[in-house]
Design a protein around this motif. Structure first.
Motif, PDB file in Angstrom:
ATOM      1  N   ARG A 278       0.832  -1.221   0.000  1.00 53.35           N
ATOM      2  CA  ARG A 278       0.000   0.000   0.000  1.00 53.35           C
ATOM      3  C   ARG A 278       0.855   1.255   0.000  1.00 53.35           C
ATOM      4  NH1 ARG A 278      -1.119   2.100   5.501  1.00 53.35           N
ATOM      5  NH2 ARG A 278      -0.156   0.728   7.018  1.00 53.35           N
ATOM      6  N   PRO A 320      -8.061  -2.098  10.246  1.00 60.42           N
ATOM      7  CA  PRO A 320      -7.562  -0.709  10.333  1.00 60.42           C
ATOM      8  C   PRO A 320      -8.689   0.301  10.574  1.00 60.42           C
ATOM      9  CG  PRO A 320      -6.578  -1.849   8.465  1.00 60.42           C
ATOM     10  CD  PRO A 320      -7.689  -2.720   8.966  1.00 60.42           C
ATOM     11  N   HIS A 367     -15.405 -10.333  17.586  1.00 68.11           N
ATOM     12  CA  HIS A 367     -14.572  -9.962  18.730  1.00 68.11           C
ATOM     13  C   HIS A 367     -14.017 -11.240  19.330  1.00 68.11           C
ATOM     14  CE1 HIS A 367     -13.070  -7.598  21.972  1.00 68.11           C
ATOM     15  NE2 HIS A 367     -14.013  -7.875  22.850  1.00 68.11           N
TER      16      HIS A 367
HETATM   17  N1  LIG Z   1     -11.643  -7.409  18.666  1.00 66.52           N
HETATM   18  C1  LIG Z   1     -10.673  -8.263  18.870  1.00 66.52           C
HETATM   19  O1  LIG Z   1     -10.896  -9.357  19.372  1.00 66.52           O
HETATM   20  C2  LIG Z   1      -9.293  -7.908  18.523  1.00 66.52           C
HETATM   21  C3  LIG Z   1      -8.976  -6.666  18.071  1.00 66.52           C
HETATM   22  N2  LIG Z   1      -7.679  -6.351  17.799  1.00 66.52           N
HETATM   23  C4  LIG Z   1      -7.395  -5.002  17.303  1.00 66.52           C
HETATM   24  O2  LIG Z   1      -7.005  -5.129  15.950  1.00 66.52           O
HETATM   25  C5  LIG Z   1      -6.056  -4.124  15.618  1.00 66.52           C
HETATM   26  C6  LIG Z   1      -4.835  -4.767  14.974  1.00 66.52           C
HETATM   27  O3  LIG Z   1      -4.227  -5.640  15.898  1.00 66.52           O
HETATM   28  P1  LIG Z   1      -2.885  -6.423  15.500  1.00 66.52           P
HETATM   29  O4  LIG Z   1      -3.055  -7.072  14.195  1.00 66.52           O
HETATM   30  O5  LIG Z   1      -2.480  -7.243  16.649  1.00 66.52           O
HETATM   31  O6  LIG Z   1      -1.902  -5.183  15.351  1.00 66.52           O
HETATM   32  P2  LIG Z   1      -0.539  -5.059  14.533  1.00 66.52           P
HETATM   33  O7  LIG Z   1      -0.085  -3.661  14.738  1.00 66.52           O
HETATM   34  O8  LIG Z   1       0.375  -6.174  14.878  1.00 66.52           O
HETATM   35  O9  LIG Z   1      -0.935  -5.273  13.007  1.00 66.52           O
HETATM   36  C7  LIG Z   1      -1.832  -4.414  12.357  1.00 66.52           C
HETATM   37  C8  LIG Z   1      -1.339  -4.120  10.958  1.00 66.52           C
HETATM   38  O10 LIG Z   1      -2.344  -3.362  10.290  1.00 66.52           O
HETATM   39  C9  LIG Z   1      -1.747  -2.525   9.336  1.00 66.52           C
HETATM   40  N3  LIG Z   1      -2.260  -1.177   9.492  1.00 66.52           N
HETATM   41  C10 LIG Z   1      -2.142  -0.370  10.576  1.00 66.52           C
HETATM   42  N4  LIG Z   1      -2.725   0.816  10.333  1.00 66.52           N
HETATM   43  C11 LIG Z   1      -3.191   0.750   9.062  1.00 66.52           C
HETATM   44  C12 LIG Z   1      -3.882   1.672   8.229  1.00 66.52           C
HETATM   45  N5  LIG Z   1      -4.183   2.893   8.656  1.00 66.52           N
HETATM   46  N6  LIG Z   1      -4.205   1.279   6.974  1.00 66.52           N
HETATM   47  C13 LIG Z   1      -3.885   0.046   6.536  1.00 66.52           C
HETATM   48  N7  LIG Z   1      -3.237  -0.852   7.282  1.00 66.52           N
HETATM   49  C14 LIG Z   1      -2.904  -0.503   8.526  1.00 66.52           C
HETATM   50  C15 LIG Z   1      -0.232  -2.542   9.572  1.00 66.52           C
HETATM   51  O11 LIG Z   1       0.368  -3.339   8.550  1.00 66.52           O
HETATM   52  P3  LIG Z   1       1.093  -2.666   7.281  1.00 66.52           P
HETATM   53  O12 LIG Z   1       1.771  -1.452   7.804  1.00 66.52           O
HETATM   54  O13 LIG Z   1       2.025  -3.708   6.784  1.00 66.52           O
HETATM   55  O14 LIG Z   1       0.003  -2.386   6.282  1.00 66.52           O
HETATM   56  C16 LIG Z   1      -0.100  -3.258  10.903  1.00 66.52           C
HETATM   57  O15 LIG Z   1       1.055  -4.048  10.955  1.00 66.52           O
HETATM   58  C17 LIG Z   1      -5.786  -3.354  16.900  1.00 66.52           C
HETATM   59  O16 LIG Z   1      -6.583  -2.198  16.900  1.00 66.52           O
HETATM   60  C18 LIG Z   1      -6.240  -4.307  17.991  1.00 66.52           C
HETATM   61  O17 LIG Z   1      -6.622  -3.655  19.180  1.00 66.52           O
HETATM   62  C19 LIG Z   1      -6.676  -7.254  17.870  1.00 66.52           C
HETATM   63  C20 LIG Z   1      -6.939  -8.516  18.287  1.00 66.52           C
HETATM   64  C21 LIG Z   1      -8.251  -8.920  18.729  1.00 66.52           C
END
Ligand SMILES: NC(=O)C1=CN([C@@H]2O[C@H](COP(=O)(O)OP(=O)(O)OC[C@H]3O[C@@H](n4cnc5c(N)ncnc54)[C@H](OP(=O)(O)O)[C@@H]3O)[C@@H](O)[C@H]2O)C=CC1
Ligand SMILES: C/C=C/C(=O)SCCNC(=O)CCNC(=O)[C@H](O)C(C)(C)COP(=O)(O)OP(=O)(O)OC[C@H]1O[C@@H](n2cnc3c(N)ncnc32)[C@H](O)[C@@H]1OP(=O)(O)O
Length: 447
Positions: A278, A320, A367
């Motif tokens: 992206r 995201p 969730h």
């Molecule tokens: N409801 C639930 O049960 C759960 C919710 N969550 C939530 O999910 C979210 C992600 O968690 P997690 O995967 O562990 O976090 P991480 O930070 O490990 O991974 C998220 C990835 O999303 C991408 N990202 C971040 N911001 C953006 C954006 N603005 N646009 C596009 N891509 C984006 C990035 O990848 P890249 O830069 O490569 O694109 C990033 O590495 C958090 O908000 C967390 O609180 C997590 C686990 C459980």
């Protein structure tokens, strides 16, 4: 008695369940906390500038009383989840409100309402004590813990425990979490530790693996099937690195979105072929803070069609939030599903509803996972079908830095934390199985 004696018992090959049961417990232990009197410390700062290294503390805390249906676990390792980032920057709410609310529900729950919050929603370790009514687990059992805490006194949660009105995320909406030397869990959070993994590897998948399993695979989520085109945002991140593996293992076609060539390479090494960088491709879904740009949704959709041979997306794996949600709804095929579990970039989403209703698309909120889903996700790890995506491991003292890395998106996959474990690599029981999967287990290490 100190935690050192507990560690010695864990490291001794001769320790029996009776030995663990006879171990006196320490009065206090070290734990990662945030402090109630600091909830305003970042007032006025932009989200990005709120620094977890300032709010996260390593404190000596008293051992909580053990209640019915509960277990005290010696934590060998834990991992950083984004929910701990939210707690440490006091967004979108201070988690002390959750603890106060929980504390009002019962005499026993009052234990959780403290001026400090011990955070962390993953662990791998050894059961030290079980409370009255616990029959399935005993001292000495090597375990991981999932993070669903439920009371199940209401009928609502008995089809799907995530629907319990008293459903909470352990170490986020409850106290005594996993980023500590000892943790307090409900015994129905416990699952067997995968025996081919070290403590820190076993502690890494829990929360995100279970969440991705429900969101993508389970019938409670998208119910992914063979051949589905699955758009995975952050495909090498915490959730995404498991979603990508589930898509590949389930015969689906992951379209992995990442933000660097390095992350694209990690996705390729997992076996994904369709990757969108992206950053390199420069998508700008928002013209300004309030206006989206549908021509960019179309450019993104066109790119997806190039990768799928002209097909659109069956399932979007969304998290995201605000920044991507409009594009996610647009690129989904007629009758397809957008499944969302988070809003990292903002929770007030905006999308063009005409594309949803006219094309009969569905948005599913998801969730975490119920116990059965978490168990099934852990079983896949134990069988070597899905692998931990641990990249880097920190000491308990450096948890603030670990959370900072995750907050600033400086990490890959999952970031681990050693709690009682004195070094990495300990706790492996099945070396033969490990050897078979060693490349996959190490795929994210030090990249
Ligand atoms: N409801 C639930 O049960 C759960 C919710 N969550 C939530 O999910 C979210 C992600 O968690 P997690 O995967 O562990 O976090 P991480 O930070 O490990 O991974 C998220 C990835 O999303 C991408 N990202 C971040 N911001 C953006 C954006 N603005 N646009 C596009 N891509 C984006 C990035 O990848 P890249 O830069 O490569 O694109 C990033 O590495 C958090 O908000 C967390 O609180 C997590 C686990 C459980
Ligand atoms: C596993 C890992 C997961 C993650 O990482 S997820 C990401 C991190 N998590 C988050 O960011 C979520 C954090 N949590 C929150 O932001 C909040 O937690 C919620 C917004 C989800 C909910 O907030 P709440 O304060 O619990 O609920 P309310 O609805 O804002 O307020 C409650 C009051 O509103 C009343 N109410 C609720 N529904 C209705 C209705 N349908 N009609 C009328 N009133 C309603 C209630 O009764 C109560 O009232 P009264 O304040 O007086 O007690």
């Amino acid at each position: 008695m100190t935690v050192k004696d507990i560690l010695a018992a864990i490291q001794s090959p001769d320790s029996t369940s009776e030995d663990f049961a006879a171990l006196p417990l320490p009065e206090s232990y070290r734990a990662i906390t945030v402090h109630k009197d600091e909830t305003e410390m970042f007032a006025g700062l932009a989200t990005r500038d709120k620094d977890p290294r300032k709010s996260i503390h390593l404190d000596d805390v008293p051992l909580p009383e053990l209640g019915p249906g509960e277990a005290l676990v010696a934590v060998m390792a834990s991992s950083v989840n984004y929910n701990s980032v939210w707690t440490s920057i006091f967004e979108p709410l201070s988690t002390f409100g959750f603890l106060e609310r929980y504390g009002r529900t019962s005499e026993l729950a009052k234990r959780h309402d403290l001026p400090y919050h011990i955070i962390g929603s993953d662990l791998a370790g050894v059961v030290l004590r079980t409370g009255p009514g616990v029959n399935s687990w005993k001292p000495g059992d090597e375990v991981v813990a999932h993070c669903l805490s439920v009371e199940l006194e209401s009928s609502d949660g008995h089809n799907d425990t995530m629907l319990d009105p008293e459903q909470r995320i352990w170490g986020f909406e409850t106290n005594f979490g996993g980023l500590a030397e000892i943790a307090l869990v409900k015994s129905n959070q416990l699952m067997p530790k995968p025996d081919h993994l070290s403590w820190e590897e076993a502690a890494a998948p829990g929360l995100v693996n279970s969440t991705a399993y429900r969101q993508l695979v389970s019938r409670n989520g998208a119910g992914m099937k063979q051949g589905d085109n699955v758009l995975i945002w952050g495909a090498s991140g915490g959730l995404g690195s498991y979603a990508t593996q589930f898509a590949l293992a389930g015969g689906a076609h992951p379209i992995c979105v990442v933000s660097s060539e390095q992350k694209a390479e990690i996705c390729r090494s997992m076996g994904a072929e369709s990757i969108i960088d992206r950053s390199a491709e420069g998508y700008k879904f928002w013209k300004d803070e309030n206006t989206q740009d549908p021509t960019e949704w179309k450019r993104f959709g066109k790119r997806i069609r190039e990768l799928t041979g002209g097909e659109d997306i069956d399932i979007v794996f969304e998290h995201p939030g605000r920044e991507t949600f409009g594009a996610s709804v647009f690129v989904t095929r007629k009758g397809g599903t957008i499944t969302t579990c988070a809003s990292t970039s903002g929770y007030m989403h905006q999308y063009d509803n005409r594309y949803l209703w006219m094309s009969l698309k569905r948005i599913i909120g998801s969730h975490f996972a119920n116990y059965r889903e978490a168990w099934e996700a852990n079983r896949l790890i134990a069988k070597g079908k899905i692998h931990p995506t641990l990249s880097k491991v920190y000491s308990l003292e450096d948890t603030g830095q670990a959370a900072y890395d995750v907050h600033r998106n400086l990490h890959q996959g999952k970031v681990g934390v050693l709690c009682l474990a004195p070094e990495e690599g300990l706790g492996v029981r099945d070396h033969e199985k490990r050897t078979k999967h060693i490349d996959a287990i190490n795929r994210f290490r030090n990249v």
